[in-house]
Design a protein around this motif. Structure first.
Motif, PDB file in Angstrom:
ATOM      1  N   GLY A 147       0.831  -1.452  -0.010  1.00 45.99           N
ATOM      2  CA  GLY A 147       0.055   0.298  -0.071  1.00 45.99           C
ATOM      3  C   GLY A 147       0.923   1.240  -0.145  1.00 45.99           C
ATOM      4  O   GLY A 147       0.292   2.262  -0.012  1.00 45.99           O
ATOM      5  N   GLY A 148       1.936   1.174  -0.169  1.00 46.71           N
ATOM      6  CA  GLY A 148       3.046   2.478  -0.120  1.00 46.71           C
ATOM      7  C   GLY A 148       2.949   3.136   1.036  1.00 46.71           C
ATOM      8  O   GLY A 148       3.004   2.506   2.137  1.00 46.71           O
ATOM      9  N   PRO A 149       2.919   4.520   1.048  1.00 40.35           N
ATOM     10  CA  PRO A 149       2.995   5.151   2.261  1.00 40.35           C
ATOM     11  C   PRO A 149       1.648   4.942   3.156  1.00 40.35           C
ATOM     12  O   PRO A 149       0.617   4.566   2.913  1.00 40.35           O
ATOM     13  CB  PRO A 149       3.004   6.637   1.857  1.00 40.35           C
ATOM     14  N   GLY A 150       2.090   4.555   4.609  1.00 39.59           N
ATOM     15  CA  GLY A 150       0.998   4.184   5.382  1.00 39.59           C
ATOM     16  C   GLY A 150       1.361   2.697   5.999  1.00 39.59           C
ATOM     17  O   GLY A 150       0.944   2.427   7.057  1.00 39.59           O
ATOM     18  N   GLY A 151       2.241   2.144   5.324  1.00 40.09           N
ATOM     19  CA  GLY A 151       2.714   0.606   5.638  1.00 40.09           C
ATOM     20  C   GLY A 151       1.672  -0.318   5.731  1.00 40.09           C
ATOM     21  O   GLY A 151       1.906  -1.119   6.751  1.00 40.09           O
ATOM     22  N   THR A 152       0.838  -0.545   5.060  1.00 43.90           N
ATOM     23  CA  THR A 152      -0.150  -1.572   4.900  1.00 43.90           C
ATOM     24  C   THR A 152      -0.002  -2.533   3.840  1.00 43.90           C
ATOM     25  O   THR A 152       0.468  -2.110   2.663  1.00 43.90           O
ATOM     26  CB  THR A 152      -1.537  -0.924   5.097  1.00 43.90           C
ATOM     27  N   VAL A 153      -0.511  -3.656   3.851  1.00 46.61           N
ATOM     28  CA  VAL A 153      -0.653  -4.519   2.982  1.00 46.61           C
ATOM     29  C   VAL A 153      -2.327  -5.146   2.455  1.00 46.61           C
ATOM     30  O   VAL A 153      -2.794  -5.253   3.811  1.00 46.61           O
ATOM     31  CB  VAL A 153       0.273  -5.964   2.767  1.00 46.61           C
ATOM     32  N   ARG A 154      -2.826  -4.773   1.460  1.00 43.54           N
ATOM     33  CA  ARG A 154      -4.068  -5.427   1.525  1.00 43.54           C
ATOM     34  C   ARG A 154      -4.165  -6.572   0.588  1.00 43.54           C
ATOM     35  O   ARG A 154      -3.279  -6.993  -0.417  1.00 43.54           O
ATOM     36  CB  ARG A 154      -4.843  -4.293   0.726  1.00 43.54           C
ATOM     37  N   ALA A 155      -4.976  -7.727   1.187  1.00 45.55           N
ATOM     38  CA  ALA A 155      -5.562  -8.818   0.442  1.00 45.55           C
ATOM     39  C   ALA A 155      -6.651  -8.553  -0.616  1.00 45.55           C
ATOM     40  O   ALA A 155      -7.642  -8.065  -0.023  1.00 45.55           O
ATOM     41  CB  ALA A 155      -5.735 -10.100   1.294  1.00 45.55           C
ATOM     42  N   VAL A 156      -6.239  -8.891  -1.793  1.00 44.45           N
ATOM     43  CA  VAL A 156      -7.815  -8.731  -2.711  1.00 44.45           C
ATOM     44  C   VAL A 156      -7.985 -10.061  -3.334  1.00 44.45           C
ATOM     45  O   VAL A 156      -7.295 -10.700  -3.556  1.00 44.45           O
ATOM     46  CB  VAL A 156      -7.320  -7.561  -3.816  1.00 44.45           C
ATOM     47  N   ARG A 157      -9.303 -10.293  -3.517  1.00 41.13           N
ATOM     48  CA  ARG A 157      -9.795 -11.326  -4.194  1.00 41.13           C
ATOM     49  C   ARG A 157      -9.511 -11.690  -5.532  1.00 41.13           C
ATOM     50  O   ARG A 157      -9.711 -10.427  -6.469  1.00 41.13           O
ATOM     51  CB  ARG A 157     -11.342 -11.479  -3.765  1.00 41.13           C
ATOM     52  N   ARG A 158      -8.877 -12.668  -5.762  1.00 40.43           N
ATOM     53  CA  ARG A 158      -8.581 -12.798  -7.425  1.00 40.43           C
ATOM     54  C   ARG A 158      -9.615 -13.250  -7.996  1.00 40.43           C
ATOM     55  O   ARG A 158     -10.416 -14.310  -7.586  1.00 40.43           O
ATOM     56  CB  ARG A 158      -7.417 -13.883  -7.375  1.00 40.43           C
ATOM     57  N   PRO A 159     -10.247 -12.492  -9.122  1.00 36.99           N
ATOM     58  CA  PRO A 159     -11.351 -13.159  -9.958  1.00 36.99           C
ATOM     59  C   PRO A 159     -11.082 -14.708 -10.459  1.00 36.99           C
ATOM     60  O   PRO A 159     -10.019 -15.151 -10.761  1.00 36.99           O
ATOM     61  CB  PRO A 159     -11.302 -12.151 -11.175  1.00 36.99           C
ATOM     62  N   ARG A 160     -12.247 -15.280 -10.066  1.00 34.35           N
ATOM     63  CA  ARG A 160     -12.197 -16.743 -10.697  1.00 34.35           C
ATOM     64  C   ARG A 160     -12.858 -17.015 -11.979  1.00 34.35           C
ATOM     65  O   ARG A 160     -13.992 -16.209 -12.286  1.00 34.35           O
ATOM     66  CB  ARG A 160     -12.894 -17.602  -9.790  1.00 34.35           C
ATOM     67  N   LYS A 161     -12.410 -17.620 -13.048  1.00 36.41           N
ATOM     68  CA  LYS A 161     -12.934 -17.906 -14.121  1.00 36.41           C
ATOM     69  C   LYS A 161     -14.349 -18.747 -14.235  1.00 36.41           C
ATOM     70  O   LYS A 161     -14.627 -19.735 -13.534  1.00 36.41           O
ATOM     71  CB  LYS A 161     -12.161 -18.670 -14.979  1.00 36.41           C
TER      72      LYS A 161
END
Length: 225
Positions: free
Chosen positions: A211-225
């Motif tokens: 996430g850049g400045p702010g020091g976070t990591v975000r988990a994002v759902r991967r689209p499924r076919k």
């Protein structure tokens, strides 16, 4: 081997964007004011913070390891070693000891962004140059180049799919592109202000986004076919 060039299709902006589904946010982490590259070793997520690389458990969110090393851009894992962009070079690191076992020149000479490991190669993003280079991990030689029409941040491969992050002002998205032509196939749009500085897949249903400045990591759902 001469580089081959793939140019992004002119109609890519017509590919409709879907809203990215953020399922979890990690951090901020103590002493980590910025997150650049991210990678995944099958158990832990590693995140570059500038003066170090930290590893956290994606289930608990707890930091389990910290390696003090220059870490200002992309991070990758080849199954045994970490690779970390440190200004104009890429360091190969033993994650057990933190020792740098080899170094190669970074293709952008300090203008590099994200990085991934796939098919025996490193794939390195060039932010303002809007490119992704496939490079030889032993020598740093550029094997081929894929062009984009947006600023390239993180890079990842999953199930034969090449994805990269985009960050331009207040707008960020994840893009699935054709590695042969550079044509954009899918777009996941992040909420305003949720930048993507690094990108990695867990090999299944999630992307981890620095996430850049702010020091976070975000988990994002991967689209499924």
């Amino acid at each position: 081997m001469s580089p081959t060039l793939a140019t992004t299709d002119k109609t890519t902006e017509q590919v409709p964007a879907r809203a990215a589904e953020i399922v979890r946010e990690y951090g901020p982490f103590d002493g980590a004011e910025n997150i650049a590259g991210v990678t995944y070793d099958g158990h832990r997520v590693w995140a570059a913070t500038g003066p170090s690389v930290l590893a956290f458990d994606p289930d608990s969110g707890q930091v389990e390891r910290t390696i003090d090393c220059p870490a200002d851009a992309g991070t990758a894992f080849d199954g045994t070693h970490l690779y970390q962009i440190a200004e104009a070079r890429i360091d190969k690191i033993d994650p057990a000891t933190g020792a740098v076992v080899a170094s190669i020149p970074a293709p952008g000479g300090g203008r590099d962004s994200g990085m991934a490991w796939a098919e025996g190669s490193l794939w390195v993003g060039q932010y303002r140059d809007r490119k992704i280079h496939q490079i030889n991990p032993e020598t740093g030689a550029i094997l081929r180049t894929i062009e984009s029409n947006r600023f390239v941040t993180g890079v990842t491969w999953v199930d034969g799919e090449l994805w990269h992050g985009v960050w331009d002002g207040d707008e960020s998205e994840l893009r699935h592109i054709d590695p042969a032509s550079g044509t954009v196939l899918e777009r996941l749009e992040m909420p305003p202000g949720a930048g993507v500085s690094g990108l990695e897949s867990n090999g299944a249903d999630l992307f981890y986004c620095g996430g850049g400045p702010g020091g976070t990591v975000r988990a994002v759902r991967r689209p499924r076919k």
